[in-house]
Design a protein around this motif. Structure first.
Motif, PDB file in Angstrom:
ATOM      1  N   ASN A 257       0.500  -1.112   0.031  1.00  0.00           N
ATOM      2  CA  ASN A 257       0.220  -0.131   0.029  1.00  0.00           C
ATOM      3  C   ASN A 257       0.475   1.218  -0.145  1.00  0.00           C
ATOM      4  O   ASN A 257       0.555   2.616   0.445  1.00  0.00           O
ATOM      5  CB  ASN A 257      -0.573   0.298   0.997  1.00  0.00           C
ATOM      6  CG  ASN A 257      -0.594   0.102   2.103  1.00  0.00           C
ATOM      7  OD1 ASN A 257       0.862  -0.459   2.473  1.00  0.00           O
ATOM      8  ND2 ASN A 257      -0.083   0.808   3.433  1.00  0.00           N
TER       9      ASN A 257
ATOM     10  N   ASP B 264       3.603   2.569   2.273  1.00  0.00           N
ATOM     11  CA  ASP B 264       2.947   3.276   2.895  1.00  0.00           C
ATOM     12  C   ASP B 264       4.811   3.038   3.237  1.00  0.00           C
ATOM     13  O   ASP B 264       5.481   3.326   4.712  1.00  0.00           O
ATOM     14  CB  ASP B 264       2.748   2.941   4.519  1.00  0.00           C
ATOM     15  CG  ASP B 264       2.457   1.861   4.914  1.00  0.00           C
ATOM     16  OD1 ASP B 264       2.886   0.451   4.455  1.00  0.00           O
ATOM     17  OD2 ASP B 264       1.885   1.395   5.702  1.00  0.00           O
TER      18      ASP B 264
ATOM     19  N   ILE C  65       5.915   0.021   4.210  1.00  0.00           N
ATOM     20  CA  ILE C  65       6.177  -1.116   5.322  1.00  0.00           C
ATOM     21  C   ILE C  65       6.007  -2.400   4.542  1.00  0.00           C
ATOM     22  O   ILE C  65       4.760  -2.608   4.332  1.00  0.00           O
ATOM     23  CB  ILE C  65       5.496  -0.929   6.920  1.00  0.00           C
ATOM     24  CG1 ILE C  65       6.001  -0.176   7.758  1.00  0.00           C
ATOM     25  CG2 ILE C  65       5.359  -2.312   7.441  1.00  0.00           C
ATOM     26  CD1 ILE C  65       5.856   0.677   8.794  1.00  0.00           C
TER      27      ILE C  65
ATOM     28  N   ASP D 241       3.658  -5.839   3.865  1.00  0.00           N
ATOM     29  CA  ASP D 241       2.173  -6.286   4.607  1.00  0.00           C
ATOM     30  C   ASP D 241       1.332  -6.973   4.018  1.00  0.00           C
ATOM     31  O   ASP D 241       1.551  -8.455   2.643  1.00  0.00           O
ATOM     32  CB  ASP D 241       1.011  -4.547   4.201  1.00  0.00           C
ATOM     33  CG  ASP D 241       1.460  -4.400   3.103  1.00  0.00           C
ATOM     34  OD1 ASP D 241       0.872  -5.214   2.444  1.00  0.00           O
ATOM     35  OD2 ASP D 241       1.575  -2.879   2.570  1.00  0.00           O
TER      36      ASP D 241
HETATM   37 CA    CA Z   1       2.635  -0.941   4.139  1.00  0.00          CA
END
Ligand code: CA
Ligand code: NOJ
Length: 556
Positions: A36, A38, A40, A42
């Protein structure tokens, strides 16, 4: 000859279990792929990685790494809600989609089960510490100070210092075997067990194919909390990255209590409510006979106790051969082992062995009679990447001065794109910095190179899946090989017979095998016919298709 075949006592369900022939991939969720943007990794990113994992690499199962609600001081091994997804990693809906997408590609999903401790932010603990009269007080281990105000006993934590933290509000100490933000649950309390069994049911009921059980050997401690004896000098293992405080004593009373095995059997019984689900139990490096005890009486304990001894053995043919022979000697009848040469808590394989021997290690890992567990990035020969202090994540180092495990856990390099294709986020927002050599060591570059580490892993996994002997066969070590640098063994089933020879030295070696055949795979790319004496180039490992009575098995 070490036999892995079934006897009458062992249920067919276990004999034919999917995990016996499987290759398991340990992914480290924050570092695999950011879905997504950001910075990080996931669950969405893991879904996006499934085509690579199943199609390109060919693994059968993914161990996800923790993704539960967590303050993330210990990479998610500090859980504040066992049945919620940490928002950084996704939602329950993403998890459900992961199961569907993975199963559509015949990939099994193994989730983490972290029973020994919670986060100090877990409502059970905030309740427990609120008052001595709390109904959750004895869900954790609380003790009065010694008369002089000191800690209840001498136990040292894996994160350094004492395992005891004083709580001024209630004037008692609580036990934490790791960070002080990770209080240990009291597994002697039946309410704790029931609550934790429900956590298993939650994830297995949602479609997980098994669990990797964190520090399974630590669930039961000495009820009298006796002091640990001081460790003799010089006994520490250089491959163990625990805080130095931890090695000052022999951990006799704070782990591996005999009652641990009852708990293992109970956990297994709950998991058996979900047919086919597997239990992989993390246990520390311990004598092989103690490791074998985790299979339980009549194999009613863990399916796959995950050993650390191979990771913590120096890379020498004689030492490794001794460990491997001891493993198969200790293996209970009907049981099957899991092996790993790397892990998210240890120095990376390529850093430990260098690039040439990492390739030999790949052959060992993928040709032993065992379920191989491969750490993400090891298929690329990823190395440890020093992480500057201001970017570190691992509280074992940040808060308590232990050895940081961040260097092993840097982002998976997918390509030559920005941030090695791991995430489109601004570099400073990445979970950890990408490796300095990500331009050479990445999936895209290595796919285009037939001599790359990734190409070797792909060939090995393909060979393994096409060979019954490599997947399921007995393992027989070849005695008296002519060179000290070589490990050689055979794998066979009725119709398939392979011999494997590994040269652990940077010099040529010759090895006499009881068989002859064709080298199907070599770490140097040199396929050829061999006689009974196999000439190995420096750092060469080979898989030989054995000629039976003048024929290779394919000729039958
Ligand atoms: Ca992420
Ligand atoms: C073992 C895990 O592998 C490690 O990463 C973690 O820090 C400890 N258990 C505590 O959960």
């Amino acid at each position: 000859m070490y036999r892995s075949e079934m006897t009458d006592q062992h249920p067919v369900a276990v004999a034919n279990a999917w995990w016996r022939g499987a290759v398991v991939y340990e992914c480290h969720l924050p570092s695999l792929r950011d879905g997504n943007g950001d910075g990080i990794g996931d669950l969405e990113g893991l879904i996006d990685s499934l085509d690579y994992l199943s199609g390109t690499l060919g693994v059968d199962a993914v161990w996800t790494g923790p993704f539960f609600r967590s303050p993330l001081l210990d990479q998610g091994f500090d859980v504040s809600d066992y049945t919620a997804v940490e928002p950084v990693f996704g939602t329950l809906e993403t998890f459900d989609r992961l199961i569907v997408e993975a199963h559509a590609r015949r990939i099994k999903i193994i989730v983490d089960y972290i029973p020994s401790h919670t986060s100090d932010q877990h409502p059970w603990f905030t309740d427990s510490r609120s008052s001595r009269a709390s109904s959750k007080r004895d869900w954790y281990v609380w003790r009065d100070p010694k008369p002089d105000g000191g800690v209840p006993n001498n136990w040292t934590s894996e994160a350094g210092g004492s395992v005891w933290e004083y709580d001024a509000g209630t004037a008692q100490y609580y036990l934490h075997s790791h960070l002080k933000e990770q209080p240990d649950l009291d597994w002697r309390n039946p309410e704790v067990r029931e609550a934790m069994f429900d956590v298993l049911r939650f994830w297995l009921g949602r479609g997980a194919d098994g669990v990797r059980i964190d520090v399974a050997h630590m669930l039961m401690k000495d009820p009298e909390l006796r002091d640990n004896p001081v460790a003799p000098a010089g006994g520490s293992n250089p491959f163990d990255l625990q805080h130095p405080d931890f090695g000052t004593q022999l951990h006799l009373y704070d782990r591996r209590h005999p009652d641990t095995h009852q708990v293992m059997t109970q956990i297994r019984a709950v998991v058996d409510e979900y047919p086919g689900a597997v239990t992989i139990a993390e246990i520390e490096a311990m004598p092989w006979s103690d490791w074998a005890d985790y299979y339980g009486a009549n194999l009613t304990g863990m399916h796959l106790p995950f050993p650390f001894r191979l990771i913590e053995t120096a890379w020498r043919a004689d030492l490794l051969r001794t460990e491997l022979e001891a493993l198969y000697t200790a293996l209970p009848t009907g049981a099957w082992p899991i092996v790993a040469l790397g892990n998210h808590d240890r120095t990376r394989l390529a850093t430990r062995l260098g690039p040439a021997q990492s390739r030999v290690a790949a052959v060992l890992l993928l040709t032993l009679g065992a379920t191989p567990c491969l750490l993400y990035g090891d298929e690329l020969g990823m190395e440890d990447q020093p992480v500057p202090a201001e970017r570190q994540r691992d509280y074992f180092a940040i808060a308590t001065g232990g050895v940081s495990r961040d260097p092993t856990r840097t982002p998976f390099p997918w390509s030559n794109d920005v941030n090695a294709g791991f995430s489109p986020a601004e570099e400073a927002r990445l979970w950890l910095p990408t490796a300095h050599n990500a331009a050479e060591i990445n999936v895209e570059t290595q796919l285009a190179d037939l001599t790359s580490s990734l190409s070797l892993y792909r060939a090995l996994i393909r060979l393994r899946s096409s060979s019954a002997a490599l997947r399921h066969g007995d393992t027989t070590f070849t005695p008296g090989t002519s060179s000290d640098a070589v490990i050689a063994y055979e794998r066979r089933t009725e119709d398939d017979h392979k011999a494997i020879a590994l040269n652990l030295a940077d010099a040529p070696a010759a090895v006499d095998l009881p068989v002859r055949g064709v080298v199907l795979l070599s770490t140097t790319g040199h396929t050829r016919d061999t006689g009974r004496t196999v000439e190995l180039a420096p750092n060469e490992a080979v898989v030989i298709d054995v000629e039976e009575g003048g024929h290779h098995h394919e000729d039958h």
